[in-house]
Motif scaffolding. Structure first.
Motif, mmCIF file in Angstrom:
data_model
loop_
_atom_site.group_PDB
_atom_site.id
_atom_site.type_symbol
_atom_site.label_atom_id
_atom_site.label_comp_id
_atom_site.label_asym_id
_atom_site.label_seq_id
_atom_site.Cartn_x
_atom_site.Cartn_y
_atom_site.Cartn_z
ATOM 1 N N VAL A 294 -39.696 -72.081 -32.289
ATOM 2 C CA VAL A 294 -38.326 -72.602 -32.222
ATOM 3 C C VAL A 294 -37.365 -71.621 -32.884
ATOM 4 N N GLN A 295 -37.773 -71.048 -34.001
ATOM 5 C CA GLN A 295 -36.943 -70.048 -34.661
ATOM 6 C C GLN A 295 -36.704 -68.840 -33.758
ATOM 7 N N GLU A 296 -37.696 -68.507 -32.949
ATOM 8 C CA GLU A 296 -37.537 -67.400 -32.011
ATOM 9 C C GLU A 296 -36.500 -67.716 -30.937
ATOM 10 N N LEU A 297 -36.313 -68.993 -30.658
ATOM 11 C CA LEU A 297 -35.261 -69.397 -29.725
ATOM 12 C C LEU A 297 -33.890 -69.355 -30.396
ATOM 13 N N LEU A 298 -33.850 -69.786 -31.640
ATOM 14 C CA LEU A 298 -32.578 -69.948 -32.341
ATOM 15 C C LEU A 298 -32.028 -68.632 -32.877
ATOM 16 N N PHE A 299 -32.910 -67.657 -33.108
ATOM 17 C CA PHE A 299 -32.478 -66.357 -33.624
ATOM 18 C C PHE A 299 -33.114 -65.273 -32.765
ATOM 19 N N GLN A 300 -32.289 -64.547 -32.048
ATOM 20 C CA GLN A 300 -32.798 -63.547 -31.120
ATOM 21 C C GLN A 300 -32.156 -62.187 -31.392
ATOM 22 N N ASP A 301 -32.887 -61.130 -31.002
ATOM 23 C CA ASP A 301 -32.387 -59.768 -31.185
ATOM 24 C C ASP A 301 -31.125 -59.545 -30.347
ATOM 25 N N ARG A 302 -30.120 -58.992 -30.987
ATOM 26 C CA ARG A 302 -28.893 -58.609 -30.308
ATOM 27 C C ARG A 302 -28.572 -57.166 -30.672
ATOM 28 N N THR A 303 -28.065 -56.416 -29.725
ATOM 29 C CA THR A 303 -27.713 -55.026 -29.991
ATOM 30 C C THR A 303 -26.251 -54.925 -30.395
ATOM 31 N N THR A 304 -25.992 -54.089 -31.395
ATOM 32 C CA THR A 304 -24.627 -53.833 -31.860
ATOM 33 C C THR A 304 -24.398 -52.327 -31.855
ATOM 34 N N GLN A 305 -23.343 -51.910 -31.178
ATOM 35 C CA GLN A 305 -23.078 -50.472 -31.087
ATOM 36 C C GLN A 305 -22.592 -49.940 -32.443
ATOM 37 N N ILE A 306 -23.105 -48.775 -32.822
ATOM 38 C CA ILE A 306 -22.695 -48.132 -34.067
ATOM 39 C C ILE A 306 -21.484 -47.247 -33.785
ATOM 40 N N MET A 307 -20.423 -47.487 -34.491
ATOM 41 C CA MET A 307 -19.218 -46.679 -34.346
ATOM 42 C C MET A 307 -19.325 -45.470 -35.277
ATOM 43 N N ILE A 308 -19.191 -44.283 -34.737
ATOM 44 C CA ILE A 308 -19.328 -43.066 -35.532
ATOM 45 C C ILE A 308 -18.084 -42.197 -35.351
ATOM 46 N N PRO A 309 -17.804 -41.305 -36.308
ATOM 47 C CA PRO A 309 -16.630 -40.420 -36.195
ATOM 48 C C PRO A 309 -16.675 -39.577 -34.931
ATOM 49 N N SER A 310 -15.511 -39.281 -34.384
ATOM 50 C CA SER A 310 -15.428 -38.595 -33.091
ATOM 51 C C SER A 310 -16.084 -37.220 -33.112
ATOM 52 N N HIS A 311 -15.957 -36.468 -34.240
ATOM 53 C CA HIS A 311 -16.537 -35.124 -34.264
ATOM 54 C C HIS A 311 -18.066 -35.172 -34.227
ATOM 55 N N LYS A 312 -18.654 -36.223 -34.844
ATOM 56 C CA LYS A 312 -20.099 -36.386 -34.767
ATOM 57 C C LYS A 312 -20.516 -36.890 -33.389
ATOM 58 N N GLU B 69 -19.159 -36.118 -30.584
ATOM 59 C CA GLU B 69 -19.183 -35.000 -29.649
ATOM 60 C C GLU B 69 -20.512 -34.252 -29.734
ATOM 61 N N LYS B 70 -21.003 -34.086 -30.951
ATOM 62 C CA LYS B 70 -22.297 -33.419 -31.124
ATOM 63 C C LYS B 70 -23.417 -34.226 -30.490
ATOM 64 N N LEU B 71 -23.351 -35.552 -30.711
ATOM 65 C CA LEU B 71 -24.371 -36.414 -30.120
ATOM 66 C C LEU B 71 -24.332 -36.363 -28.601
ATOM 67 N N LYS B 72 -23.125 -36.274 -28.065
ATOM 68 C CA LYS B 72 -23.004 -36.221 -26.609
ATOM 69 C C LYS B 72 -23.729 -35.001 -26.052
ATOM 70 N N ARG B 73 -23.653 -33.893 -26.783
ATOM 71 C CA ARG B 73 -24.320 -32.683 -26.322
ATOM 72 C C ARG B 73 -25.845 -32.802 -26.416
ATOM 73 N N GLU B 74 -26.286 -33.523 -27.445
ATOM 74 C CA GLU B 74 -27.725 -33.637 -27.687
ATOM 75 C C GLU B 74 -28.373 -34.809 -26.957
ATOM 76 N N LEU B 75 -27.633 -35.909 -26.892
ATOM 77 C CA LEU B 75 -28.211 -37.147 -26.352
ATOM 78 C C LEU B 75 -27.708 -37.412 -24.947
ATOM 79 N N ILE B 76 -28.204 -36.630 -24.027
ATOM 80 C CA ILE B 76 -27.869 -36.801 -22.623
ATOM 81 C C ILE B 76 -29.161 -36.997 -21.848
ATOM 82 N N HIS B 77 -29.174 -37.993 -20.987
ATOM 83 C CA HIS B 77 -30.377 -38.259 -20.193
ATOM 84 C C HIS B 77 -29.960 -38.511 -18.760
#
Length: 217
Positions: free
Chosen positions: A99-117, A119-127
């Motif tokens: 029942v607890q597994e019904l009442l509390f479930q995993d949710r994703t939350t986007q991490i907000m990061i500084p724009s200059h970082k 940009e670096k991630l965009k170059r590295e994390l492309i699929h």
């Protein structure tokens, strides 16, 4: 224009002459429900379902009228089943893991990061030409009304409250209940027949019997 008094009396005699008495309800109908308001309402719904069925039976309903009989039975009986499942899970067994597994479930939350970082991630994390975003998971409470019925029935099964046959029937009956909208019924090409109405009726009593026995243990 109402039926004559004589005809009304005959219909009521026929209908109520085939219904279980109050003693049966008190001894057999979801006796583990301690919320008297809920239990009394469920008994009323059950009795009304039986009354409506007996009227249709007395008319020997066919064709379109038979469809109305079956759909009415499914809607009313499944509403009882759903209310009971909700009560057992969220009033009696809320602290249990399934029942607890019904009442509390995993949710994703986007991490907000500084724009200059970023940009670096965009170059590295492309699929495959797509940007990969950064998220984290956390357990969050779920609105009970948003939990799917099949998930709740599955939780009852995991708790050994019902067997696999009853689990399957409850889920299938709910699918039929949800085709109250004609577009959905026609799209899914569901076959409403007497067997489905009878199954909805039997599973109200079957659910009561299995839950009563399981909760004793």
């Amino acid at each position: 224009m109402p039926f004559s008094d004589e005809l009304q009396e005959k219909i009521l005699d026929y209908v109520y002459g085939h219904l279980p008495g109050e003693e049966w309800n008190e001894e057999n109908f979801y006796t583990f429900i301690t919320d008297e308001t809920l239990r009394e309402r469920l008994i009323v719904e059950y009795k009304n379902s039986r009354v409506i069925y007996k009227i249709f039976e007395g008319l020997q309903a066919k064709d379109e009228l038979l469809l109305a009989q079956i759909k009415t039975q499914v809607i009313m009986y499944v509403s009882i089943q759903e209310a009971v499942v909700n009560y057992v899970l969220f009033n009696l067994l809320e602290d249990k893991d399934p029942v607890q597994e019904l009442l509390f479930q995993d949710r994703t939350t986007q991490i907000m990061i500084p724009s200059h970082k970023k940009e670096k991630l965009k170059r590295e994390l492309i699929h495959d030409g797509k940007e990969i975003l950064t998220y984290f998971k956390e357990k969050k409470p779920v609105d009970k009304t948003k939990i799917r019925y099949d998930q709740k029935v599955e939780a009852c099964f995991k708790l050994n409250l019902i067997d696999s046959a009853l689990k399957g029937d409850l889920i299938n009956l709910y699918k039929y209940r949800n085709t109250v909208h004609l577009e959905s019924e026609l799209r899914q090409n569901l076959d409403y027949n007497l067997d489905m109405g009878n199954l909805a009726y039997r599973r109200v009593e079957g659910l009561s019997m299995q839950l009563t026995e399981s909760l004793k243990n």
